[in-house]
Scaffold this active site. Structure first.
Site, short mmCIF file in Angstrom:
data_model
loop_
_atom_site.label_atom_id
_atom_site.label_comp_id
_atom_site.label_asym_id
_atom_site.label_seq_id
_atom_site.Cartn_x
_atom_site.Cartn_y
_atom_site.Cartn_z
N GLY A 129 0.78 -1.24 0.00
CA GLY A 129 0.00 0.00 0.00
C GLY A 129 0.81 1.28 0.00
O GLY A 129 0.33 2.31 -0.47
N ASP A 187 9.63 -7.74 -3.15
CA ASP A 187 8.53 -8.23 -2.30
C ASP A 187 8.35 -9.71 -2.60
O ASP A 187 8.41 -10.10 -3.77
CB ASP A 187 7.23 -7.46 -2.59
N ARG A 190 -6.58 -0.89 -0.95
CA ARG A 190 -5.53 0.10 -0.70
C ARG A 190 -4.38 0.01 -1.68
O ARG A 190 -3.65 0.98 -1.86
CB ARG A 190 -5.01 -0.03 0.72
N ASP A 217 6.26 -3.76 6.08
CA ASP A 217 5.32 -3.73 7.19
C ASP A 217 5.82 -4.57 8.36
O ASP A 217 5.04 -5.00 9.18
CB ASP A 217 3.92 -4.19 6.75
N ASN A 218 7.13 -4.81 8.41
CA ASN A 218 7.61 -5.49 9.63
C ASN A 218 8.92 -4.92 10.13
O ASN A 218 9.79 -4.47 9.37
CB ASN A 218 7.64 -7.01 9.44
N CYS A 237 17.69 5.34 15.87
CA CYS A 237 17.76 6.45 16.84
C CYS A 237 16.35 6.85 17.29
O CYS A 237 16.15 7.23 18.43
CB CYS A 237 18.39 7.69 16.20
N CYS A 279 -1.13 -5.01 9.07
CA CYS A 279 -2.45 -4.57 8.60
C CYS A 279 -3.44 -5.72 8.62
O CYS A 279 -4.63 -5.52 8.79
CB CYS A 279 -2.34 -4.03 7.18
ZN ZN Z 1 20.98 5.69 14.89
#
Ligand code: ZN
Length: 247
Positions: A39, A60, A71, A128-129, A174, A186
């Site tokens: 998406g 992918d 979507r 998405d992970n 960070c 999702c």
């Molecule tokens: Zn960093």
């Protein structure tokens, strides 16, 4: 140099003062790595191909499912069951045959990322992970590749640009740490189409800005789809970050 066809194809963006011919040529010479073809990547890559980015590398390992179509708007009903990277490549080439598109049907690992990030002008994290996001970030830190990170779940979206070409740039770790908190897919939590579409579209815009050498503030942008509102949180390099601040 642009030919007549290209001048016409890109004429409306070339009219924009902040874009210009040098900016167009910067896009044409760029290689953009897009990890994840769902998406976020659907609108991001359509806009990047439309804008005339020279080379897009897609990765992918998933296939298109019926539940993706609300979507992942680059896909068609007939694409269900096809590999996402291949189906997306076909749509991008239909839009702009001048763009070179590589489709990799695989789950990216550290070695693959090391190779591909080293060759990329900018990297779009459209996954998405959390584990893959961390691996992408590590490769971007090593190769000083600018990273445009997008995420969306339910009615909420997030966008951040880490310009790791700058030695004082913060990295993904960070800001998000190195734990596995918040790894919510999702498929479990749900997602409203235009929310992820908005974030993916802005990933394309941020990538264009990066490729054209425009400075972007180091900030995390949080989109609330319920109120159509944005919040901005500035971030800084973490001197104790285990990824980018190791001696
Ligand atoms: Zn960093």
């Amino acid at each position: 140099m642009l030919n007549d066809d290209q001048l016409l194809r890109y004429s409306r963006q070339l009219m924009v003062e902040d874009f210009d011919l040098a900016g167009q040529e910067a896009l044409a010479g760029a290689r953009v790595l897009v990890v994840g073809c769902g998406g976020l990547a659907n609108p991001a890559t359509l806009y990047l191909a439309g804008a005339g980015v020279g080379e897009l590398v897609l990765a992918d390992d998933d296939a298109v499912e019926l539940s993706n179509l609300h979507r992942q708007v680059a896909f068609r009903r007939a694409d269900v069951g096809q590999h996402k990277a291949e189906a997306l490549k076909a749509q991008l080439l239909a839009l702009n045959p001048e763009v070179s598109v590589q489709a990799h049907t695989l789950r990216v690992d550290a070695d693959w990322l090391d190779r591909e990030v080293a060759a990329a002008s900018v990297v779009l994290d459209c996954t998405d992970n959390f584990a893959t996001r961390q691996r992408i970030n590590q490769a971007c830190v090593i190769h000083r590749a600018p990273l445009v990170s997008g995420a969306a779940i339910r009615m909420d979206g997030q966008l951040a640009v880490f310009d790791l070409r700058q030695p004082d740039s913060a990295c993904y770790a960070c800001v998000y740490g190195d734990g596995t908190d918040g790894d919510l897919a999702c498929s479990q939590a749900g997602i409203v189409g235009p929310v992820v579409g908005a974030i993916g579209t802005l990933q394309a815009l941020a990538a264009i800005q990066v490729l054209q050498g425009k400075p972007l503030p180091a900030s995390l942008r949080l989109f609330d789809g319920r109120t159509l509102s944005w919040r901005e949180m500035r971030f800084h390099k973490d001197p104790t970050c285990p990824v980018c601040s190791r001696p």
